[in-house]
Design a protein around this motif. Sequence first.
Motif, mmCIF file in Angstrom:
data_model
loop_
_atom_site.group_PDB
_atom_site.id
_atom_site.type_symbol
_atom_site.label_atom_id
_atom_site.label_comp_id
_atom_site.label_asym_id
_atom_site.label_seq_id
_atom_site.Cartn_x
_atom_site.Cartn_y
_atom_site.Cartn_z
ATOM 1 N N THR A 71 0.841 -1.207 0.000
ATOM 2 C CA THR A 71 0.000 0.000 0.000
ATOM 3 C C THR A 71 0.872 1.251 0.000
ATOM 4 N N GLU A 72 1.992 1.210 0.736
ATOM 5 C CA GLU A 72 2.893 2.363 0.764
ATOM 6 C C GLU A 72 3.526 2.584 -0.607
ATOM 7 N N LEU A 73 3.913 1.497 -1.278
ATOM 8 C CA LEU A 73 4.511 1.618 -2.612
ATOM 9 C C LEU A 73 3.541 2.274 -3.589
ATOM 10 N N VAL A 74 2.304 1.767 -3.594
ATOM 11 C CA VAL A 74 1.314 2.296 -4.532
ATOM 12 C C VAL A 74 0.949 3.735 -4.170
ATOM 13 N N ALA A 75 0.831 4.020 -2.877
ATOM 14 C CA ALA A 75 0.511 5.386 -2.446
ATOM 15 C C ALA A 75 1.603 6.362 -2.874
ATOM 16 N N ASP A 82 -0.112 12.344 -9.020
ATOM 17 C CA ASP A 82 -0.997 13.440 -8.615
ATOM 18 C C ASP A 82 -0.545 13.991 -7.270
ATOM 19 N N PRO A 83 0.352 14.974 -7.275
ATOM 20 C CA PRO A 83 0.847 15.537 -6.013
ATOM 21 C C PRO A 83 -0.253 16.124 -5.140
ATOM 22 N N ASN A 84 -1.417 16.406 -5.716
ATOM 23 C CA ASN A 84 -2.507 16.993 -4.942
ATOM 24 C C ASN A 84 -3.459 15.954 -4.364
ATOM 25 N N ALA A 85 -3.156 14.657 -4.564
ATOM 26 C CA ALA A 85 -4.025 13.602 -4.037
ATOM 27 C C ALA A 85 -4.096 13.719 -2.517
ATOM 28 N N SER A 86 -5.290 13.932 -2.000
ATOM 29 C CA SER A 86 -5.450 14.159 -0.559
ATOM 30 C C SER A 86 -5.476 12.867 0.244
ATOM 31 N N ASP A 87 -5.834 11.762 -0.391
ATOM 32 C CA ASP A 87 -5.926 10.483 0.328
ATOM 33 C C ASP A 87 -5.278 9.380 -0.509
ATOM 34 N N ALA A 88 -3.974 9.546 -0.750
ATOM 35 C CA ALA A 88 -3.262 8.572 -1.583
ATOM 36 C C ALA A 88 -3.300 7.184 -0.961
ATOM 37 N N MET A 89 -3.194 7.111 0.360
ATOM 38 C CA MET A 89 -3.211 5.804 1.012
ATOM 39 C C MET A 89 -4.569 5.139 0.847
ATOM 40 N N GLY A 90 -5.629 5.900 1.002
ATOM 41 C CA GLY A 90 -6.972 5.338 0.822
ATOM 42 C C GLY A 90 -7.189 4.852 -0.603
ATOM 43 N N ALA A 136 -5.655 3.706 -9.981
ATOM 44 C CA ALA A 136 -6.263 4.364 -8.818
ATOM 45 C C ALA A 136 -6.605 5.815 -9.135
ATOM 46 N N CYS A 137 -5.736 6.499 -9.853
ATOM 47 C CA CYS A 137 -5.984 7.905 -10.188
ATOM 48 C C CYS A 137 -7.105 8.054 -11.218
ATOM 49 N N SER A 138 -7.254 7.038 -12.068
ATOM 50 C CA SER A 138 -8.334 7.114 -13.066
ATOM 51 C C SER A 138 -9.686 6.826 -12.445
ATOM 52 N N ASP A 139 -9.669 6.031 -11.370
ATOM 53 C CA ASP A 139 -10.904 5.647 -10.650
ATOM 54 C C ASP A 139 -11.929 4.993 -11.576
ATOM 55 N N THR A 140 -11.455 4.373 -12.651
ATOM 56 C CA THR A 140 -12.357 3.641 -13.549
ATOM 57 C C THR A 140 -11.778 2.247 -13.763
#
Length: 362
Positions: A71-75, A82-90, A136-140
């Motif tokens: 999870t840490e690697l992917v986060a 996306d440096p602005n991702a507010s919940d990368a871990m989630g 994860a960033c595409s959310d699709t």
Amino acid sequence: MNKRLFIDVHAIQTVPPSCVNRDDTGSPKTATYGGVRRARVSSQSWKKAIRTSFQNNFDEKGLGIRTKKITELVADEIRKIDPNASDAMGMAVKVISAAGIKLEADSKKKDEDAIPETKALFFISAKQAENLARLACSDTYGKKEVQAALNSEHGIDIALFGRMVADDPSLNADASAQVAHAISTHKVDNEYDYFTAVDDRSPEDNAGAGMIGTVEFNSSTLYRYATVAIHDLFNQLSEDAEATSNAVGEFIRAFVSSMPTGKQNTFANRTVPNAVLVCIREDQPVNLVGAFETPIMPDQNSGGYVKKSIDALERYEHEVCSSFVPEPIISWHVGEGLNSFGDALDLKSMIERLEDYVRGKL
């Protein structure tokens, strides 16, 4: 690649007094073979040394990482995208869970600091972690897309050594390489080093030791063996001929040159093989450990095991090939003896020839 192609590598290697690979009691690992106790170095131990060697010659993006903390690697990859991702871990937890991988909080940390981890070590390539982050960033995405990302672009070490995922066997990766436990060609008896350590700040008239203890060790001449199924490795590496030939060459280099690190500072046991035999076969891999089922006895002239071990390996290979399997298509040897097998080369030249041959076959 339709034709089966295997590369066998055999090595005879002396190891000085050492404790290269220990069991749960701290004793050097051993095995009974041919009715006597042999020194042993586990395949897992030597594969770890090979993987560590890879880090010096491959870009880290082409290698795998074995960890519970995927999870840490992917986060981290999500934050790069996306440096602005507010919940990368989630987001990382969500995409990994979508693949059917079960996560649980680290029980050693407080609830608010707990980061979900896999139950067992998970082997993931740097490129796979990046691909999961993009999903994860595409959310699709759904399970199909996430599993496809985890089943493609395997790192070189994942392609060679495989991956087992208990949560979902569809994420398994078959190993293209097999590495045998190295065993001594002869009988061994473990010995004990009694040591003392002096307290540097003790009074001059104090003759006592600050610490005493013992270290168990042995010395041996090992037979080592590994094989790579080139046709499987080619498929695992997306049918990339250049990547496959480079992986084979580096595997042989690392197998020959690496050494597990157990008690290395205490014994300075870094050696290289005395003799290496590399065979290319189209029928099946052939482990030649049967050459040593009858333990080698010390040479009456030199007192050592190396020459007699090399002679036994050479003799047994010819016996096997005259009775059970065809002679290898090509053989090369490096180091002492083994003169009846193809050209004698230095390691660098042998690897260059091997890579050229594999590249031509693919």
